[in-house]
Every structure is written in structure tokens, then in C-alpha cells.
Enzyme design. Sequence first.
Site: not given
Ligand code: UD1
Ligand code: CA
Length: 465
Positions: A19, A80, A146, A161, A230, A380, A383, A390, A408
Site C-alpha cells: 500500500r 523470511q 485485530g 483479526e 500502511n 567589502n 552590490a 567558470y 558595486s
Molecule cells: C497486525 C496484527 C493485528 C494488528 C495490526 C496492527 C497479526 C496477525 N495481526 O495486522 O492484530 O491490529 O498488525 O498494525 O499479527 N510481517 C513479516 N512477515 C510476515 C507478515 C508480516 O515480517 O509474514 C511484518 C510486516 O512487514 C509488518 C508487520 O509484520 O511490519 C505487520 O504485518 P501486517 O501485514 O502489516 O499486519 P496487519 O495485517 O496490519
Molecule cells: Ca500493519
Amino acid sequence: MSQEQSLVGIVLAAGQGTRMKSALPKVLHEVCERPMVSWVVQAALDAGASECVVVVGHGRDAVMSLLKDEFEDRVRFAVQEEQRGTGHAVRCAMDAALQDYQGRLLVLYGDCPALSAVTLKTLVTKSENASSGLMVATKNDPRGYGRIVRNESGVVTAIVEDRDCTPEQKEICEVNPGLYVFDAAFARDAMSRLTDDNAQGELYLTDLIAMSETPVVDLLGDMAEMMGVNDRSQLAEVEKTLRLRINIAWARSGVTIRDPFGTFIGAECVLEPDAVIEPNVHLRGKTIVHSGARVDVGCVLKDVEVHGGATLKPYTVATESSIGEAANVGPFSHLRPHTKLGPESKVGNFCETKKTTVGRGSKVNHLSYVGDGILGEGVNVGAGTIFCNYDGVQKHTTVLEDGVFIGSDSQLVAPLTVGKGAYVASGSTVTKDVPSDALAMSRTKQVNKDGYASRLRARMKAAKK
Ligand code: UD1
Ligand code: CA
């Protein structure tokens, strides 16, 4: 936290941040000139974590190199490969870097830059004997978050969630901002039992709450400091929070910040007590403002050192420059890189300088361009003087020795040296060095023709008929 308990931070930063609609990984977007993830790692360390394990995925090379430079051996990384949910991300961190770790975990999201170490410390302390603890917040519009589910005695029993909520649960206005403390042994075990049986088919970290072995500890926090980013509208909102926090901190340290809502001070700037910052000033990079200096309305400074007692009048723009003690600049002047103004020197209005040293007490007061110059003391520059530095191929230096006076509207064609105490007459184009104490004059001699003006006018009127 009791003495024997150790604390490690886990920061989730593997997501792409679709986003944001950006080529840059989300957590590298800057807030007050510092990447979001740096703020988060800093907060975890300030809250007492001995190190942070950062889970990386999208844009991992950039994220890792940035954090390594900034935090050195206080950060480690877990990759990851596939983003299978926040629970999966924490599992990656534990598998890669914390296999035998037995202490406490502080788990944070890398897109939550405004959180404060003080809040985190309180959460860590409050939940020291629980298998899980978390921050909670209330929101009038809880959509996307959540929801916090409690039992009759008010203890948190689950996080559901948004997309998994029943219609009744959707009405809950208490939300999960995403800041947790877990016992590592509990988390390791619970993590192995997570399932992806939910609307998003992901492993949810939030499911750990319902699995807690002891009553869940919760701490109510302020949503402004815990908000996650986000998209770029939220980026702007969170920057507003941090900007104000930075400005208030400088005000408390003794700096006059006339308008804390309308001033921008980057995370790496340094200000001394009794510096004065007027409204709409932007201080960027590693700008330093010493005691007693005044930066007036609308100035934009990047990597500039303003020494004590100096005054920058409104709308001065300066980059990579140094402004000497009690010097005076502006209004409306532009100091380009490597401008070095000596003590009590003056660059007035509508001037441009570049790679130029100005000695003590020297003045460039009005409408001049001074590039590649070395100006001694007490010089000094009149103006409208232009340093012609250059030739279309190379840049050349102009040296004005102590006490030189440039009349000046002169052009000084470099390379050029004007010797000590010499005088250049107004309107001169100077192409040859001027010896000390000499007068240089390179304009045509003036002729006055008596009574010529009315004769000229009569001739012109006749021609018009
Ligand atoms: C999450 C929470 C939600 C909370 C919200 C607050 C969960 C399941 N939900 O939702 O309850 O209200 O944040 O903002 O945790 N990320 C990883 N690997 C992944 C998935 C996510 O590193 O596989 C990281 C993302 O880069 C991000 C963070 O975790 O920095 C949160 O992930 P995001 O997908 O934004 O979670 P939300 O859906 O916002
Ligand atoms: Ca988030």
C-alpha cells in the site's frame, strides 16, 4: 524486570508494504529523516533489549546494510523467504537466531516508528511473570485492526483479526496495536502449534495470546505513539507525532522553538540551549545550531553548523556550510556547499555563495554571486558583484586579500588575486591581478555634453511625427 531475566527484541520487517506503492521497502521510508525500522530497533534497545533480531524479506539487502551500519553488533537478522504471516516471521527469528534462548522477547512491527521506550519498559516490567503481555488501545474506528477479546473478569483471552471477526466482534473498539512481550520458552512451544486456519491462510502471531499459559497482561497505551504505517497518509500522520516529540524535547532542553507544530528538525540535528528557532524552519541532516544563534522564519538548512550568536535572517537556504560566530546572513540568500563564513562576517540579501571562505568581519551585502572565492578579513564586496569563476570548462579561484574593497557592479574574472588593501572601482571588469594598495578601474571614461539632453529630446519628437 528482575536481574536474571534477559530481554531480546524481535522486529518484523519482511513485508513488502504494497500500500506504500513504492520501490523502496516500507520499513525504509523515513520519518523525520530516519528510516522507520531504525526508530523501532532504537526503541527496543532503549527499553532494555540487549540486541534485536530483525526479520527481513523484501528488500532485505538494503534493510540489513542500513541496520548493520547503524547498530553494528546489536542487530542480527533472520531471513523470511516467504511471508506466511506474523507468527511465521517470529518463528523464523527464533529458529535462525534464538534456538536456545530462555529469556524474554519483546516483539515489535517494523512499521511502528513512533513507539516510545518508556511505554515499552512499562510493558516489560508489568508482564515479567506472564507468558504473554501486550499493549492495547481504543479506537473509534477499529477497522483493519485485530480486536481484543476479554472474559467476564476482564482478562484478555484472544485477539481476533478484522477479517476473522464475527459481526459482534467487529463492534469491539479495543484493538491490538502490535507490541508484545513473550516468555521465549512459551513462544517457541506455542509457535510450533500455530495453524493457518483463518481468513488469510497465515500463521498469526496474535493466536499466541489465546494459548497463553498464565493470564495475559495488558497495558493501555496511546494510539498516536503506537500507530502502524500502511500507506503514505499514515506515514505523514506518524511523522507529525514524531516531529512534535522531537521539537518538544529540544524545547525542554533549553532551545526556543517558537512554533513546535510548524518546525522540522531532523533526527540527527543538534541544538544547544539558548538557540532560537523561529516558525517554518527546516533543519535537516546533521545541522548544528550553537548557543545564542538565531534561525529566523523559513530558513532551510542541511548539514550546516551555525556558531554562537550568528543570525540567519528569514528565508536563508544553506547546505554543507559553516556560519561563524556572530555572523549575519540573509534575508533570502543561498549558501551552497563549502561556504565558510568567518566570525562577524556578513552575507546580506539575495546573494549566492559556493565553495567560498569569508574572513572575519568581511561583507558581501547585496545581490552578489561569490563562487570559488577566498576572502580575507575586512573585505567589502559591493552590490551586484559577480565572481566569474567558470570558463565553460574549469572552475577558477578568486582571492581577495585583507581589506580589499570591490566597488558595486564589478565582475571579477578568475583566476584572480586582488592584493591587500586594493580598491576596485565600481563597474569594473577585472581580468588581471591587482597589486596591493592599487586602484583598478576598467570602465570607459565619462563624457558630459552640456545642453545636449533637450536637443536630443526635440530631435526624437520630430522623428516621431
Ligand atoms: C497486525 C496484527 C493485528 C494488528 C495490526 C496492527 C497479526 C496477525 N495481526 O495486522 O492484530 O491490529 O498488525 O498494525 O499479527 N510481517 C513479516 N512477515 C510476515 C507478515 C508480516 O515480517 O509474514 C511484518 C510486516 O512487514 C509488518 C508487520 O509484520 O511490519 C505487520 O504485518 P501486517 O501485514 O502489516 O499486519 P496487519 O495485517 O496490519
Ligand atoms: Ca500493519
